[in-house]
Design an enzyme around this catalytic site. Structure first.
Site, PDB file in Angstrom:
ATOM      1  N   ASP A 141      33.442  84.169 141.056  1.00  0.00           N
ATOM      2  CA  ASP A 141      32.644  85.910 140.621  1.00  0.00           C
ATOM      3  C   ASP A 141      30.713  84.903 141.386  1.00  0.00           C
ATOM      4  O   ASP A 141      30.084  86.553 141.774  1.00  0.00           O
ATOM      5  CB  ASP A 141      33.037  86.457 139.861  1.00  0.00           C
ATOM      6  CG  ASP A 141      33.470  87.337 139.905  1.00  0.00           C
ATOM      7  OD1 ASP A 141      33.991  88.213 141.660  1.00  0.00           O
ATOM      8  OD2 ASP A 141      34.921  87.750 139.293  1.00  0.00           O
ATOM      9  N   GLN A 166      38.320  90.686 135.856  1.00  0.00           N
ATOM     10  CA  GLN A 166      38.091  91.790 136.852  1.00  0.00           C
ATOM     11  C   GLN A 166      36.661  92.704 135.841  1.00  0.00           C
ATOM     12  O   GLN A 166      37.440  92.765 134.486  1.00  0.00           O
ATOM     13  CB  GLN A 166      38.821  91.834 136.788  1.00  0.00           C
ATOM     14  CG  GLN A 166      39.330  93.535 137.714  1.00  0.00           C
ATOM     15  CD  GLN A 166      38.653  93.106 138.885  1.00  0.00           C
ATOM     16  OE1 GLN A 166      38.957  91.879 140.201  1.00  0.00           O
ATOM     17  NE2 GLN A 166      38.306  94.480 139.605  1.00  0.00           N
ATOM     18  N   LYS A 192      44.281  90.233 145.022  1.00  0.00           N
ATOM     19  CA  LYS A 192      43.387  88.904 145.646  1.00  0.00           C
ATOM     20  C   LYS A 192      44.494  87.814 145.737  1.00  0.00           C
ATOM     21  O   LYS A 192      44.442  86.875 145.845  1.00  0.00           O
ATOM     22  CB  LYS A 192      42.472  88.917 144.259  1.00  0.00           C
ATOM     23  CG  LYS A 192      40.883  89.942 144.269  1.00  0.00           C
ATOM     24  CD  LYS A 192      40.307  89.709 142.899  1.00  0.00           C
ATOM     25  CE  LYS A 192      38.979  90.846 143.505  1.00  0.00           C
ATOM     26  NZ  LYS A 192      37.957  91.248 142.079  1.00  0.00           N
TER      27      LYS A 192
HETATM   28  N1  GUN Z   1      34.186  94.409 140.116  1.00  0.00           N
HETATM   29  C1  GUN Z   1      34.551  95.646 141.261  1.00  0.00           C
HETATM   30  N2  GUN Z   1      33.946  94.266 142.078  1.00  0.00           N
HETATM   31  C2  GUN Z   1      34.009  93.118 141.557  1.00  0.00           C
HETATM   32  C3  GUN Z   1      34.705  91.779 141.808  1.00  0.00           C
HETATM   33  O1  GUN Z   1      33.894  91.642 142.575  1.00  0.00           O
HETATM   34  N3  GUN Z   1      34.643  90.723 140.594  1.00  0.00           N
HETATM   35  C4  GUN Z   1      35.112  90.910 139.278  1.00  0.00           C
HETATM   36  N4  GUN Z   1      35.384  90.426 139.082  1.00  0.00           N
HETATM   37  N5  GUN Z   1      34.745  92.415 139.223  1.00  0.00           N
HETATM   38  C5  GUN Z   1      34.732  93.242 140.726  1.00  0.00           C
END
Ligand code: GUN
Length: 295
Positions: A121, A98, A54
């Protein structure tokens, strides 16, 4: 019939170059650099790898990423204090915590603390609540399900009156994917571990989204001929023939299902790259909200 392969990597690259252009424009016109704060707690290798990807994508789009790492035994107070600080930091337009967080932390409380205007998110209960309700609009839509829907649109799927089946009801993918399909006037069935005769339910689907985390679970005889199949799964399986000793597969048995489906995403190379593209898009939106004086 062999399915059209939906190239998520190519669609995501197109979106990412549009975002890079918009970021340039924003910098030139307003002197604002969109900023994404990433919060990683603990040392889950998969989480570290996702956050690295990311941050790399941010850099390529001209978005500043501000990394924050806390030890696996960080307290609830420490995590909450960090989120509060990021909420008040004008360089930060998006906050990504995350998931999963270590077990001792209260994920719901942490996600509820993120400013609605920086919730890239889309996991804040108010944003999810707005997504669930008719006539309401969330400020941000969760990245993975949104990416899946964009791929369906790109592939020419018709949503109105279609039977859509979502395999999995997670907060991150299955549930928001179902809500997005309802908004597009599909008739939606959400399946889970207690669903009876799963293959028959899947066979009724014009649109099938698989997000259960079970390697190659969806077989060719689970799929209606001509259906649109979106594979959100990403599962590591042992493979002594490969150099690393393992390979990645989706929730769909790709080689056999592609002979039945009308269109299908590969995994890897389908939804995964779209998650990142949508995150960049949401971060740009966060910067636009700041610029417009929304808060
Ligand atoms: N863990 C798995 N997918 C995601 C996501 O799209 N965002 C976040 N913050 N954590 C994740």
């Amino acid at each position: 019939m062999t399915a059209t392969i939906i190239d998520g990597k190519a669609v995501a690259e197109g979106i990412r170059s549009e975002i890079a252009w918009s970021v340039e424009q924003m910098k030139a016109a307003h002197g604002i650099v969109p900023g994404l704060a990433t919060v990683l707690v603990g040392d889950n290798p998969a989480s570290h790898s996702y956050v690295r990807m990311k941050r790399k994508a941010c850099a390529e789009a001209g978005i500043e990423s501000l990394p924050h790492e806390l030890p696996g035994d960080a307290s609830q107070e420490e995590v909450e204090e960090l989120v509060r600080r990021l909420n008040g930091d004008p360089r930060v337009h998006g906050i990504l915590v995350q998931l999963p967080l270590p077990k001792h932390l209260d994920e719901e409380r942490v996600l509820s603390l993120i400013s609605l205007y920086k919730d890239v998110d889309g996991f804040h209960p108010v944003n999810i609540g707005r997504l669930a309700m008719k006539g309401r609009k969330p400020l941000f839509i969760p990245c993975t399900p949104h990416g899946a829907i964009v791929l369906l649109e790109e592939a020419g799927a018709q949503f109105e009156g279609a039977n859509a089946v979502v395999l999995g009801r997670s907060n991150i993918v299955g549930l928001p994917a179902a809500l997005l399909l309802i908004h597009r006037n599909a008739t939606v069935t959400v399946c889970h571990s207690r669903t009876k005769d799963l293959p028959a339910v899947c066979r009724s689907a014009d649109i099938l989204i698989a997000a259960v985390g079970r390697a190659e679970m969806v077989k060719a005889d689970w799929v209606k001929p001509g259906a649109y199949v979106i594979d959100v799964g990403s599962n590591r399986v042992d493979d002594p023939t490969s150099e690393k000793g393992y390979r990645w597969v989706g929730d769909v048995a790709f080689d056999e299902v592609k002979e039945v489906a009308g269109a299908i995403t590969p995994s890897p190379g389908g939804v995964g790259p779209m998650t990142i593209a949508m995150l960049l898009k949401n971060t740009l939106r966060g910067a636009e909200l700041a610029l417009s004086g929304a808060y």
